[in-house]
Scaffold this motif. Sequence first.
Motif, mmCIF file in Angstrom:
data_model
loop_
_atom_site.group_PDB
_atom_site.id
_atom_site.type_symbol
_atom_site.label_atom_id
_atom_site.label_comp_id
_atom_site.label_asym_id
_atom_site.label_seq_id
_atom_site.Cartn_x
_atom_site.Cartn_y
_atom_site.Cartn_z
ATOM 1 N N HIS A 112 -8.108 0.758 -0.947
ATOM 2 C CA HIS A 112 -7.224 0.414 -2.066
ATOM 3 C C HIS A 112 -7.760 -0.830 -2.769
ATOM 4 C CE1 HIS A 112 -4.675 3.029 0.338
ATOM 5 N NE2 HIS A 112 -3.906 3.201 -0.700
ATOM 6 N N CYS A 124 -6.188 4.077 6.957
ATOM 7 C CA CYS A 124 -5.943 3.910 5.529
ATOM 8 C C CYS A 124 -7.269 3.886 4.751
ATOM 9 C CB CYS A 124 -5.122 2.649 5.260
ATOM 10 S SG CYS A 124 -4.131 2.802 3.772
ATOM 11 N N THR A 125 -7.173 3.571 3.505
ATOM 12 C CA THR A 125 -8.389 3.419 2.711
ATOM 13 C C THR A 125 -8.317 2.070 2.032
ATOM 14 O OG1 THR A 125 -7.279 4.634 0.948
ATOM 15 C CG2 THR A 125 -8.836 5.869 2.307
ATOM 16 N N CYS A 178 -5.900 -3.257 0.730
ATOM 17 C CA CYS A 178 -4.861 -2.965 1.728
ATOM 18 C C CYS A 178 -5.133 -3.791 2.985
ATOM 19 C CB CYS A 178 -4.867 -1.475 2.076
ATOM 20 S SG CYS A 178 -3.946 -1.088 3.575
ATOM 21 N N CYS A 197 0.009 3.395 3.500
ATOM 22 C CA CYS A 197 0.345 2.972 4.857
ATOM 23 C C CYS A 197 1.528 1.996 4.878
ATOM 24 C CB CYS A 197 -0.852 2.356 5.562
ATOM 25 S SG CYS A 197 -1.344 0.777 4.891
ATOM 26 N N CYS A 206 0.846 -1.184 0.000
ATOM 27 C CA CYS A 206 0.000 0.000 0.000
ATOM 28 C C CYS A 206 0.890 1.247 0.000
ATOM 29 C CB CYS A 206 -0.879 -0.020 1.243
ATOM 30 S SG CYS A 206 -1.821 1.487 1.459
HETATM 31 ZN ZN ZN Z 1 -3.032 1.048 3.395
#
Ligand code: ZN
Length: 544
Positions: free
Chosen positions: A380, A377-378, A364, A345, A342
Amino acid sequence: MDRESEMRDNLFRVVTVLYIIIYARLSKEEEGKTPEEQSKSIQNQIDICQRYINDEQQKYPNIQFKVVAKLSDDGISGTTFDRADFKRLIKLIESKQANMVITKDQSRFGREHIESDNYMERWFPEHNVRYVAVLDGVDTYVPDSANNDMAPIKNWMNEMYAKHTSRSVKATKKKNALEGIWNGGEPVLGLQIDPNNEGCLILEPKGAEIVKMLAELVLDNKSLDEIVDILIEKKIPIPSIIKGNSRNLNKEVEEIWDTETIRDILTNEMITGVMVQGKTTTLSHKSKKVIYLPEEDWIRVPDKVPVIIPRERFEAIQTMLKSNKNKTTKSHDYLLKGLMRCADCGHAISIKHFKDRKNNYVECCYYKKYGRRKEVCTAHRFSYEELEKLVLDNVKNECMQYVKDNDLAEKLKNKKESKEKQVDLRLKIDKCNRNIDKLNKSIDKMYQRLDAGIIDEDDYTRMTKNTKAAINSEKLLLETYTKDLEVLKEKKVKEPNYIKIVKEFLSLKKPNRILLSRLIEVIYVNDDGTIDIHYRVKNPYKDN
Ligand SMILES: [Zn+2]
């Protein structure tokens, strides 16, 4: 007790016998004296040493102070190294028959300071020998003694001590385990250390209820994934919170149950009332690396722990856990497996597999684990197949460019030039080595002159100072040339190998993962679906 005396005590716990050499020597001024006077001087030196030993013996009654040799030299003979008894001393130490040397004072030891420093600072510590010069107050076991750097002896003391304790700790632990005494450490969920007897485990009711619930759910044919969802939904706290270890938690995110935690609890035999210990060991006192022992070597003692799950139920649970349902999804051999991270992160990007391969997607890991509960985070989340295509296109372009640049460079590169440079460097290296040789010889010569009394110590120090500096600068040059040569040679070897991989990759109709991972170090996946590829070797012909 301060650290130094503590170490000294520790050492004496390990070293129980000191095998001592008393060494005496006539000084230059005594050369002209009568034989009677000379032998009196030698005897006097030995007596002083012997008195010191008697005092030490009284101070440390648990140590044996054994004199193994009383040696003496007359001090008249030519060079330092010719002294016969001194040679005997060296031999005794090298054959490990002595671990302590005592002289009346430091000057007895070597000719002036040059030799004696060398012995005190290097040779004795290297041979684990304690050196005492009685009247000078030098004792290489006493770190405060002003005369030298104690590091080698200290290291050795620490090591001996560590070895000793490590061994006895291991033995105690094993004995306890065999007797069903808990060696400490956090037990499985549902058990706790008895506050009144730390070798005993008692029930921890809250945790035990959860273990029972987990067992129930598994036997009810729920998969581990489903159980995780149930636990999260019911807001069941995770084991560390139940046990009150919340200080160990990652403060940034709210931790949640995962399938591995549940599996670890339900496969732990301790929940059936058996105390299981000795699952791990360490290689040696030097290495803290933990080694997991095979199950048959674990130490099991029945009926020492309260039962949470009866044996028959436990066995049934094991069968359920081994069923297909709870197996980790058998991963496909994805081309990009293990290569993606990722970009936001830094955690790994996992590939979620579906039976219908068109639906595979990436995500992720960090988001997957915690993102549901807290904003970390998101997702992904992208189609795996599209991402793979993107990566392969990028790699192919890069490889084609590399081949093109490489061909061009090959043509332009003056091969002769590199060869000439290498020859030149080799000549320079030879010259450095010859110079260093010469300079060393001149120091040797100077030392002989000092020994013969032609020059004095001050002259010696002054005259060798410049020579030593010259040696150092030659050595520096040598290092530079050697490195340069290595770089030239390396260039020759490495580039063709890499171009080989690149060409091989381009020749393949279907790229394979091994080859790909030799080209690529990591693929960063951005949250807009774009990628940044870090190649293992940069295209050397490309700018920036
Ligand atoms: Zn991430």
